[in-house]
Design an enzyme around this catalytic site. Sequence first.
Site, PDB file in Angstrom:
ATOM      1  CG  ASP A 271      -5.095   7.283  -6.962  1.00 58.73           C
ATOM      2  OD1 ASP A 271      -4.872   7.300  -8.197  1.00 58.73           O
ATOM      3  OD2 ASP A 271      -5.263   8.319  -6.288  1.00 58.73           O
TER       4      ASP A 271
ATOM      5  NE  ARG B  38      -3.747   6.124  -3.169  1.00 63.94           N
ATOM      6  CZ  ARG B  38      -2.526   5.840  -3.612  1.00 63.94           C
ATOM      7  NH1 ARG B  38      -1.646   6.799  -3.791  1.00 63.94           N
ATOM      8  NH2 ARG B  38      -2.172   4.589  -3.865  1.00 63.94           N
TER       9      ARG B  38
ATOM     10  NE  ARG C 262      -0.013  13.152  -1.264  1.00 67.86           N
ATOM     11  CZ  ARG C 262      -0.415  12.363  -2.270  1.00 67.86           C
ATOM     12  NH1 ARG C 262      -0.337  11.066  -2.167  1.00 67.86           N
ATOM     13  NH2 ARG C 262      -0.907  12.903  -3.372  1.00 67.86           N
TER      14      ARG C 262
ATOM     15  CG  HIS D 210       4.576  10.022  -3.185  1.00 70.01           C
ATOM     16  ND1 HIS D 210       3.563   9.445  -3.920  1.00 70.01           N
ATOM     17  CD2 HIS D 210       4.162  10.009  -1.889  1.00 70.01           C
ATOM     18  CE1 HIS D 210       2.575   9.095  -3.096  1.00 70.01           C
ATOM     19  NE2 HIS D 210       2.915   9.435  -1.862  1.00 70.01           N
TER      20      HIS D 210
ATOM     21  CB  CYS E  32       3.496   5.137  -8.742  1.00 73.08           C
ATOM     22  SG  CYS E  32       4.302   6.724  -8.679  1.00 73.08           S
TER      23      CYS E  32
HETATM   24  N1  ARG Z   1      -2.891   9.647  -7.404  1.00 72.38           N
HETATM   25  C1  ARG Z   1      -1.963   9.023  -6.516  1.00 72.38           C
HETATM   26  C2  ARG Z   1      -1.729   9.909  -5.297  1.00 72.38           C
HETATM   27  O1  ARG Z   1      -1.704  11.106  -5.434  1.00 72.38           O
HETATM   28  C3  ARG Z   1      -0.670   8.750  -7.223  1.00 72.38           C
HETATM   29  C4  ARG Z   1       0.309   7.985  -6.396  1.00 72.38           C
HETATM   30  C5  ARG Z   1       1.637   7.835  -7.055  1.00 72.38           C
HETATM   31  N2  ARG Z   1       2.465   6.944  -6.345  1.00 72.38           N
HETATM   32  C6  ARG Z   1       3.751   7.133  -6.077  1.00 72.38           C
HETATM   33  N3  ARG Z   1       4.419   6.159  -5.536  1.00 72.38           N
HETATM   34  N4  ARG Z   1       4.351   8.262  -6.325  1.00 72.38           N
HETATM   35  O2  ARG Z   1      -1.592   9.429  -4.198  1.00 72.38           O
END
Ligand code: ARG
Length: 269
Positions: free
Chosen positions: A70, A95, A140, A169, A263
């Site tokens: 990612d 991550r 998040r 997000h 992203c």
């Molecule tokens: N697979 C990544 C996650 O879930 C995707 C991140 C997407 N980034 C964003 N800025 N929305 O963290």
Amino acid sequence: MSESRVPRLRRFLVCEPRHFAVQYAINPWMNPDTRVDVDLAQEQWTALISAYRSHGHSIDRLEPVPGLPDMVFAANSAVVVGGRVFGSLFHAPERRPESSHYDLWFKTAGYDVYRPGSVVEGEGDLVWTGRYLLAGTGFRTTREAHREAQEFFGHPVISLTLVDPYFYHLDTALFVLDDENIVYYPEAFSPGSCEVLRRLFPRAVLATRDDALAWGLNSVSDGRHVFIAPQAEALAARLADQGYEPVPVDLSEFHKAGGGIKCCTQEIR
Ligand code: ARG
């Protein structure tokens, strides 16, 4: 509606998708059984970078690291305003190791990096409008991180609660068009947060669920050109009516990981 829109040249930090894959599921778009076409992903990403360059934007690149699929989603690794870098602390353990690579890039480029004490995912949830930071929470980034960001930047941080797991997000549900206006999908927010957005941006462009599902809210605008998913045709047409110039860039392979144009793009301000 025929005001002429003036673009401002930007500096973007990006990371090539050489090791991009869907290997775990940390949002509802991801399914580890999905096969990603890595060549197509590379092509799509390269087209995004070319589109930025051909509109005059400058690009900085960071080397991708094997085992961090990612890492291509550069937006998540920091938020930079006025040359001050507020680093990230990822929610998912998968991550977390990305941070040290991004921090090293910033340090090498001459920036100090603030290390937050609470979960925060950079521009994924902290969106600079030119006057304040709009800050997402719910999936998040934590409220504690919003408070930290306000202390760090000394700019007002407006906390907004996200309620739909598909739009986990803030940058999947809202983007900034220019110093005056934004686009957002109201139902992605709690009623109170929606009301806050309505008060702050009474002339905002309101998007539909279809626009959001088509990744139309994960766009990048330079004030005139809006780099937007071609799947979000209806939204692009409405923006064109308002004098913006949509530049379609297809990142369909990245949608499989729950990511799109914004992203993949971190702005260094
Ligand atoms: N697979 C990544 C996650 O879930 C995707 C991140 C997407 N980034 C964003 N800025 N929305 O963290």
